[in-house]
Motif scaffolding. Structure first.
Motif, PDB file in Angstrom:
ATOM      1  N   LEU A 207       0.928  -1.225   0.113  1.00  0.00           N
ATOM      2  CA  LEU A 207       0.182   0.141   0.187  1.00  0.00           C
ATOM      3  C   LEU A 207       0.889   0.987  -0.491  1.00  0.00           C
ATOM      4  O   LEU A 207       0.236   2.170   0.509  1.00  0.00           O
ATOM      5  N   CYS A 208       2.176   0.806   0.505  1.00  0.00           N
ATOM      6  CA  CYS A 208       2.591   1.747  -0.047  1.00  0.00           C
ATOM      7  C   CYS A 208       2.666   2.830  -1.222  1.00  0.00           C
ATOM      8  O   CYS A 208       2.088   2.487  -2.188  1.00  0.00           O
ATOM      9  N   GLU A 209       3.344   4.215  -1.409  1.00  0.00           N
ATOM     10  CA  GLU A 209       3.214   4.739  -2.890  1.00  0.00           C
ATOM     11  C   GLU A 209       4.081   4.014  -3.871  1.00  0.00           C
ATOM     12  O   GLU A 209       3.389   4.233  -5.040  1.00  0.00           O
ATOM     13  N   LYS A 210       5.177   3.960  -4.028  1.00  0.00           N
ATOM     14  CA  LYS A 210       5.928   2.774  -5.284  1.00  0.00           C
ATOM     15  C   LYS A 210       5.738   1.522  -4.390  1.00  0.00           C
ATOM     16  O   LYS A 210       7.826   1.520  -3.437  1.00  0.00           O
ATOM     17  N   PRO A 211       5.530   0.377  -4.572  1.00  0.00           N
ATOM     18  CA  PRO A 211       5.488  -1.073  -3.596  1.00  0.00           C
ATOM     19  C   PRO A 211       6.334  -1.883  -4.353  1.00  0.00           C
ATOM     20  O   PRO A 211       7.360  -2.150  -3.653  1.00  0.00           O
ATOM     21  N   SER A 212       6.849  -1.398  -5.695  1.00  0.00           N
ATOM     22  CA  SER A 212       7.812  -1.898  -6.392  1.00  0.00           C
ATOM     23  C   SER A 212       9.245  -2.104  -5.287  1.00  0.00           C
ATOM     24  O   SER A 212       9.597  -2.921  -5.691  1.00  0.00           O
ATOM     25  N   ASN A 213       9.569  -1.000  -4.795  1.00  0.00           N
ATOM     26  CA  ASN A 213      10.908  -1.119  -3.935  1.00  0.00           C
ATOM     27  C   ASN A 213      11.156  -1.142  -3.110  1.00  0.00           C
ATOM     28  O   ASN A 213      11.890  -1.874  -2.686  1.00  0.00           O
ATOM     29  N   GLY A 214       9.789  -2.186  -2.352  1.00  0.00           N
ATOM     30  CA  GLY A 214       9.952  -2.801  -1.225  1.00  0.00           C
ATOM     31  C   GLY A 214      10.131  -4.066  -1.765  1.00  0.00           C
ATOM     32  O   GLY A 214      10.382  -5.074  -1.052  1.00  0.00           O
ATOM     33  N   ILE A 215       9.743  -4.114  -3.198  1.00  0.00           N
ATOM     34  CA  ILE A 215       9.287  -5.661  -3.447  1.00  0.00           C
ATOM     35  C   ILE A 215      11.051  -6.136  -3.684  1.00  0.00           C
ATOM     36  O   ILE A 215      11.319  -7.161  -3.855  1.00  0.00           O
ATOM     37  N   ARG A 216      11.677  -4.633  -4.710  1.00  0.00           N
ATOM     38  CA  ARG A 216      12.933  -4.936  -5.361  1.00  0.00           C
ATOM     39  C   ARG A 216      14.020  -5.106  -3.837  1.00  0.00           C
ATOM     40  O   ARG A 216      15.150  -5.981  -4.030  1.00  0.00           O
ATOM     41  N   ILE A 217      14.169  -5.160  -2.866  1.00  0.00           N
ATOM     42  CA  ILE A 217      14.282  -4.783  -0.967  1.00  0.00           C
ATOM     43  C   ILE A 217      14.208  -6.338  -0.949  1.00  0.00           C
ATOM     44  O   ILE A 217      15.459  -6.767  -0.731  1.00  0.00           O
ATOM     45  N   MET A 218      12.869  -6.594  -0.672  1.00  0.00           N
ATOM     46  CA  MET A 218      12.985  -8.500  -0.606  1.00  0.00           C
ATOM     47  C   MET A 218      13.347  -9.055  -1.133  1.00  0.00           C
ATOM     48  O   MET A 218      14.654 -10.052  -1.023  1.00  0.00           O
ATOM     49  N   GLU A 219      13.492  -8.834  -3.024  1.00  0.00           N
ATOM     50  CA  GLU A 219      14.587  -9.835  -3.621  1.00  0.00           C
ATOM     51  C   GLU A 219      15.901  -9.320  -2.930  1.00  0.00           C
ATOM     52  O   GLU A 219      16.909 -10.310  -3.079  1.00  0.00           O
ATOM     53  N   ASP A 220      16.431  -8.728  -3.216  1.00  0.00           N
ATOM     54  CA  ASP A 220      17.980  -8.102  -3.154  1.00  0.00           C
ATOM     55  C   ASP A 220      18.372  -8.795  -1.089  1.00  0.00           C
ATOM     56  O   ASP A 220      19.409  -8.849  -1.118  1.00  0.00           O
ATOM     57  N   MET A 221      17.226  -8.989  -0.563  1.00  0.00           N
ATOM     58  CA  MET A 221      16.995  -9.232   0.560  1.00  0.00           C
ATOM     59  C   MET A 221      17.279 -10.646   0.633  1.00  0.00           C
ATOM     60  O   MET A 221      17.819 -11.487   1.767  1.00  0.00           O
ATOM     61  N   GLU A 222      16.925 -11.536  -0.423  1.00  0.00           N
ATOM     62  CA  GLU A 222      16.694 -13.041  -0.492  1.00  0.00           C
ATOM     63  C   GLU A 222      15.686 -13.527   0.491  1.00  0.00           C
ATOM     64  O   GLU A 222      15.647 -14.570   1.073  1.00  0.00           O
ATOM     65  N   ILE A 223      14.953 -12.583   0.284  1.00  0.00           N
ATOM     66  CA  ILE A 223      13.082 -12.857   1.796  1.00  0.00           C
ATOM     67  C   ILE A 223      11.855 -12.910   0.549  1.00  0.00           C
ATOM     68  O   ILE A 223      10.992 -13.624   1.379  1.00  0.00           O
ATOM     69  N   LEU A 224      12.034 -12.512  -1.157  1.00  0.00           N
ATOM     70  CA  LEU A 224      11.047 -12.367  -1.689  1.00  0.00           C
ATOM     71  C   LEU A 224      10.490 -13.762  -1.576  1.00  0.00           C
ATOM     72  O   LEU A 224       9.270 -14.189  -1.857  1.00  0.00           O
ATOM     73  N   ASN A 225      11.671 -14.670  -1.527  1.00  0.00           N
ATOM     74  CA  ASN A 225      11.491 -16.768  -1.785  1.00  0.00           C
ATOM     75  C   ASN A 225      10.396 -16.843  -0.640  1.00  0.00           C
ATOM     76  O   ASN A 225       9.912 -17.873  -0.828  1.00  0.00           O
ATOM     77  N   ILE A 226      10.372 -16.380   0.411  1.00  0.00           N
ATOM     78  CA  ILE A 226      10.220 -16.538   2.114  1.00  0.00           C
ATOM     79  C   ILE A 226       8.783 -16.079   1.688  1.00  0.00           C
ATOM     80  O   ILE A 226       7.307 -16.834   1.972  1.00  0.00           O
ATOM     81  N   VAL A 227       8.546 -14.560   1.365  1.00  0.00           N
ATOM     82  CA  VAL A 227       6.940 -14.104   1.552  1.00  0.00           C
ATOM     83  C   VAL A 227       6.511 -14.834   0.500  1.00  0.00           C
ATOM     84  O   VAL A 227       5.157 -15.421   0.679  1.00  0.00           O
ATOM     85  N   LEU A 228       7.089 -14.469  -0.670  1.00  0.00           N
ATOM     86  CA  LEU A 228       5.950 -15.223  -1.794  1.00  0.00           C
ATOM     87  C   LEU A 228       6.815 -15.723  -3.159  1.00  0.00           C
ATOM     88  O   LEU A 228       7.144 -15.270  -3.775  1.00  0.00           O
ATOM     89  N   PRO A 229       7.312 -16.972  -2.647  1.00  0.00           N
ATOM     90  CA  PRO A 229       7.888 -18.273  -3.800  1.00  0.00           C
ATOM     91  C   PRO A 229       7.109 -18.365  -5.193  1.00  0.00           C
ATOM     92  O   PRO A 229       7.912 -18.756  -6.029  1.00  0.00           O
ATOM     93  N   GLU A 230       5.928 -18.004  -5.317  1.00  0.00           N
ATOM     94  CA  GLU A 230       4.961 -18.233  -6.552  1.00  0.00           C
ATOM     95  C   GLU A 230       5.803 -16.792  -7.461  1.00  0.00           C
ATOM     96  O   GLU A 230       5.147 -17.023  -8.778  1.00  0.00           O
ATOM     97  N   ILE A 231       6.732 -15.741  -7.018  1.00  0.00           N
ATOM     98  CA  ILE A 231       6.592 -14.545  -7.694  1.00  0.00           C
ATOM     99  C   ILE A 231       7.664 -15.415  -8.699  1.00  0.00           C
ATOM    100  O   ILE A 231       8.297 -14.652  -9.577  1.00  0.00           O
TER     101      ILE A 231
END
Length: 456
Positions: A207-231
């Motif tokens: 719900l942030c103004e530019k949520p993609s920034n948060g998704i990319r941070i999660m990717e860079d921190m290698e936690i996106l695969n934990i929260v949303l492995p489907e992506i």
């Protein structure tokens, strides 16, 4: 510096001080006021013990669900305020919560247990701002930094790693290197956190103004695969189609950023093409197609949101958006648009339109949304003219049909559906006399055969 504190918050602070205790506003509310933002809520820390707090506010509505950890919620008409005794946390259990807490008389002890420097400040009128970890300096420099050793802070509560990504996204701040590195090192431990807590933080990012920034941070921190492995399969997945300039992942993030901050729309934006990596087919000209990705993606989104412990209502809304997002390619006539409104719902139909606009804009630089704007206008006209697209919007109901001699049961619903089809084609038919005559004509026509056999 003097802050403008709401009266209902000052009342609590003043009453504590009148009884000989100290009271400070703490945490995110200080951060927000220093950023010239109005806090959404206020937390107060005090040297009064929980029993003292209950006695002092015995005349007010209170909730003591957090009393074990020193927190009493004081409820007033203007809002709830958490009042917490200064405390020092004990050892944390599995990186989720402290096993025990001990109360303190020192505000610095209390601030030392907090997650980030920008959240580790306190304020009252007598003392001003207390800032032992240079949170104001980090606010000025737009930095997210843990209080003390980053690894130790994250091992206390692994959710703080996701919170670092969230604050960075919300505030457009940079995560300080040692904080980022520790988050990356311990990120896989987020799996130990309850899904409800993960979902709450993740949705705040969306719900942030530019949520993609948060998704990319999660990717860079290698936690996106934990929260949303489907992506993950979407990352770098080329679409091999002249209508799409980006890979699936970057397309999803573009759509995400270009939709309104409504959670069901943002979720649908993130999931709408999530099935493309599983549905790619290449034609004889080498062009990629993704037949059925909308329906498969809708099922994937349902599974994700069930894992996120979302409400059935939210799951259904996102499911419908993902399943319907491709229908802008269909040249609906007026009845088709009414059927679409019925499937999606009047409250959500313009959210679907917003999703489709973003989807098209993020396909390629030459893409046009003119046809979506025209459909949006047609939908507005239908709704403004109060044209029927639901059975309950017709001038006849089941009771009227029973009065005409129809037996109660399945036949009633079938006839109403038949009449609705006619009314959607011709709105002028929607009056009781016309509909009664049409129902009787239908009865005469169908005597001796199954009703459903002739309903279009």
């Amino acid at each position: 510096m003097i802050f403008n504190i709401p009266g209902y918050v000052k009342l609590i602070m003043n009453r504590l001080e009148e009884k000989g205790y100290t009271a400070y506003i703490v945490g995110g509310s200080i951060r927000d006021m220093l950023l010239d933002k109005t806090p959404s809520d206020y937390d107060i820390a005090t040297n009064a013990l929980p029993d003292n707090i209950e006695d002092i506010f015995s005349d007010m509505k209170r909730f003591n669900v957090g009393k074990k950890f020193g927190t009493i919620v004081i409820s007033q008409e203007e809002g709830d305020v958490e009042v917490t005794t200064f405390r020092v946390d004990g050892n944390y259990i599995d990186g989720r919560r402290p096993e025990e807490v001990s109360f303190s008389s020192n505000i610095i002890d209390d601030l030392s247990r907090r997650d980030f420097t920008i959240n580790a400040m306190a304020y009252n009128y007598n003392t001003g701002i207390i800032d032992p970890y240079n949170g104001r300096e980090d606010l000025k420099n737009k930095i997210i930094r843990t209080v003390g050793d980053s690894g130790a802070r994250f091992k206390e509560d692994y959710l703080r790693i996701l919170r670092a990504a969230r604050f960075s996204t919300q505030l457009d701040f940079t995560i300080e290197k040692s904080t980022f590195d520790a988050g990356k090192k311990y990120g896989q431990n987020i799996s130990k956190i309850s899904m409800e807590r993960i979902t709450a933080e993740f949705f705040k990012i969306l719900l942030c103004e530019k949520p993609s920034n948060g998704i990319r941070i999660m990717e860079d921190m290698e936690i996106l695969n934990i929260v949303l492995p489907e992506i993950i399969p979407a990352i770098g997945f080329e679409q091999k189609n002249p209508h799409h300039e980006w890979d699936v992942y970057n397309h999803l993030l573009c759509v995400l950023d270009n939709t309104p901050p409504i959670i069901q729309v943002r979720l649908a934006a993130l999931f709408h093409d999530i099935a493309k990596p599983y549905t790619l087919s290449i034609d004889e000209n080498g062009i990629g197609h993704f037949y059925g990705h909308d329906k498969i993606g809708a099922e994937i989104s349902k599974d994700i949101l069930k894992r996120f412990k979302c409400s059935n209502e939210l799951i259904e809304k996102v499911y419908i958006f993902v399943k319907e997002h491709m229908n802008h390619h269909t040249n609906f006539k007026e009845k088709g648009i009414k059927r679409l409104i019925r499937r999606v719902g009047e409250d959500e139909i313009f959210n679907l339109i917003a999703l489709q606009k973003a989807d098209i804009k993020c396909s390629n630089k030459n893409a046009s949304i003119d046809h979506i704007i025209e459909r949006e206008k047609e939908i507005k006209d239908i709704l403004d003219n109060k044209e029927a697209y639901e059975i309950n919007q017709m001038a006849i109901d089941g009771r009227d049909l029973i009065e005409l001699g129809f037996e109660e049961g399945k036949i009633i619903g079938e006839i109403l559906e038949y009449l609705l089809e006619k009314v959607m084609e011709n709105p002028e038919l929607n009056n009781k006399d016309n509909l009664k005559k049409m129902a009787l004509d239908f009865k005469n026509l169908t005597e001796g055969q199954g009703c459903c056999d002739i309903i279009p």
